[in-house]
Design an enzyme around this catalytic site. Structure first.
Site, PDB file in Angstrom:
ATOM      1  N   GLY A   1       0.835  -1.195   0.000  1.00  0.00           N
ATOM      2  CA  GLY A   1       0.000   0.000   0.000  1.00  0.00           C
ATOM      3  C   GLY A   1       0.870   1.246   0.000  1.00  0.00           C
ATOM      4  O   GLY A   1       2.008   1.217   0.503  1.00  0.00           O
TER       5      GLY A   1
ATOM      6  N   GLN B   1       3.291   9.858   0.778  1.00  0.00           N
ATOM      7  CA  GLN B   1       4.554   9.118   0.926  1.00  0.00           C
ATOM      8  C   GLN B   1       5.505   9.346  -0.254  1.00  0.00           C
ATOM      9  O   GLN B   1       6.673   9.002  -0.183  1.00  0.00           O
ATOM     10  CB  GLN B   1       4.288   7.622   1.103  1.00  0.00           C
ATOM     11  CG  GLN B   1       3.584   7.281   2.402  1.00  0.00           C
ATOM     12  CD  GLN B   1       3.362   5.783   2.528  1.00  0.00           C
ATOM     13  OE1 GLN B   1       2.356   5.270   2.070  1.00  0.00           O
ATOM     14  NE2 GLN B   1       4.308   5.077   3.114  1.00  0.00           N
TER      15      GLN B   1
ATOM     16  N   CYS C   1       5.740  -0.213   7.062  1.00  0.00           N
ATOM     17  CA  CYS C   1       5.398   0.956   6.252  1.00  0.00           C
ATOM     18  C   CYS C   1       6.612   1.344   5.416  1.00  0.00           C
ATOM     19  O   CYS C   1       7.735   1.353   5.930  1.00  0.00           O
ATOM     20  CB  CYS C   1       5.025   2.108   7.184  1.00  0.00           C
ATOM     21  SG  CYS C   1       4.604   3.635   6.340  1.00  0.00           S
ATOM     22  N   LEU C   2       6.384   1.688   4.140  1.00  0.00           N
ATOM     23  CA  LEU C   2       7.515   2.063   3.283  1.00  0.00           C
ATOM     24  C   LEU C   2       8.183   3.357   3.766  1.00  0.00           C
ATOM     25  O   LEU C   2       9.333   3.611   3.421  1.00  0.00           O
ATOM     26  CB  LEU C   2       7.050   2.211   1.828  1.00  0.00           C
ATOM     27  CG  LEU C   2       6.555   0.904   1.181  1.00  0.00           C
ATOM     28  CD1 LEU C   2       6.069   1.165  -0.235  1.00  0.00           C
ATOM     29  CD2 LEU C   2       7.657  -0.142   1.193  1.00  0.00           C
TER      30      LEU C   2
ATOM     31  N   HIS D   1      -4.578   1.872   7.720  1.00  0.00           N
ATOM     32  CA  HIS D   1      -3.186   2.339   7.798  1.00  0.00           C
ATOM     33  C   HIS D   1      -2.946   3.429   6.745  1.00  0.00           C
ATOM     34  O   HIS D   1      -2.362   4.475   7.047  1.00  0.00           O
ATOM     35  CB  HIS D   1      -2.246   1.138   7.574  1.00  0.00           C
ATOM     36  CG  HIS D   1      -0.800   1.476   7.440  1.00  0.00           C
ATOM     37  ND1 HIS D   1       0.174   0.938   8.262  1.00  0.00           N
ATOM     38  CD2 HIS D   1      -0.125   2.277   6.562  1.00  0.00           C
ATOM     39  CE1 HIS D   1       1.358   1.408   7.900  1.00  0.00           C
ATOM     40  NE2 HIS D   1       1.211   2.215   6.864  1.00  0.00           N
TER      41      HIS D   1
ATOM     42  N   HIS E   1      -2.369   7.861   6.817  1.00  0.00           N
ATOM     43  CA  HIS E   1      -1.356   8.708   6.171  1.00  0.00           C
ATOM     44  C   HIS E   1      -1.955  10.018   5.666  1.00  0.00           C
ATOM     45  O   HIS E   1      -1.316  11.071   5.719  1.00  0.00           O
ATOM     46  CB  HIS E   1      -0.713   7.983   4.983  1.00  0.00           C
ATOM     47  CG  HIS E   1       0.383   7.026   5.352  1.00  0.00           C
ATOM     48  ND1 HIS E   1       1.523   7.434   6.014  1.00  0.00           N
ATOM     49  CD2 HIS E   1       0.521   5.699   5.146  1.00  0.00           C
ATOM     50  CE1 HIS E   1       2.313   6.379   6.197  1.00  0.00           C
ATOM     51  NE2 HIS E   1       1.729   5.311   5.692  1.00  0.00           N
TER      52      HIS E   1
HETATM   53 ZN    ZN Z   1       2.455   3.416   5.676  1.00  0.00          ZN
END
Ligand code: ZN
Length: 170
Positions: free
Chosen positions: A46, A51, A94-95, A136, A140
């Site tokens: 995701g 991000q 998480c990335l 999640h 963000h």
């Molecule tokens: Zn994340």
């Protein structure tokens, strides 16, 4: 299609509140394609637009098991309209917090309305991994990263590890 740089903690951008998108057009679809490429390349399941540095309410996800049969999903302006009282714990990553994981408890199920890839309104009743992942990702859009739910001490350690990791990669 392009691989975009991923913003990592403690970049203050990750605290930004993302703005709703006016319309789903070709420019947005091209950007969502880049987001998807970036997510697959990482690899991750995701990714929220913030991000990759754009504060707009857009998510991409792919929860399919096999790399050979991708099942990309696009969520524009997603809104959680209901959450279950039942809760579930997942070991989340998480990335934007590479290689750090923590058990996070969230509602086990949720209902979400959103615009799809074509701009059509959709509703889903999410359960299991989908419910966790979409909550999640929507976090963000509201400036929340999963480590915000863990203790200050553990969060500090995770952020330090990420800073070190990012430095080593430069
Ligand atoms: Zn994340």
């Amino acid at each position: 299609m392009a691989i975009l740089p991923i913003v990592t903690v403690p970049d203050p951008l990750l605290k930004a509140i993302s703005s709703p998108v006016d319309m789903v057009d070709d420019d947005l679809r091209a950007f969502m394609g880049d987001m998807l490429d970036t997510m697959y390349n990482a690899p991750g399941i995701g990714l929220a637009a913030i991000q990759v540095g754009r504060p707009i309410r857009v998510l991409v996800m792919d929860l399919s098991d096999e790399q050979t049969s991708p099942d990309p999903k696009y969520y524009v302006n997603p809104v959680i309209t209901w959450t279950s009282e039942d809760r579930a714990v997942y070991n989340e990553g998480c990335l934007s917090v590479p290689e750090q994981y923590a058990d996070i408890e969230r509602p086990a199920e949720c209902k979400v309305t959103y615009l799809d890839y074509h701009g059509a309104e959709q509703k889903i009743h999410a359960t299991g991994l989908l419910a966790t992942c979409i909550q999640h990702e929507i976090d963000h859009l509201n400036g929340i990263v999963f480590i915000d739910y863990i203790s200050t001490l553990k969060r500090g350690i995770a952020v330090r590890k990420v800073k070190k990791l990012v430095k080593e990669e430069d």
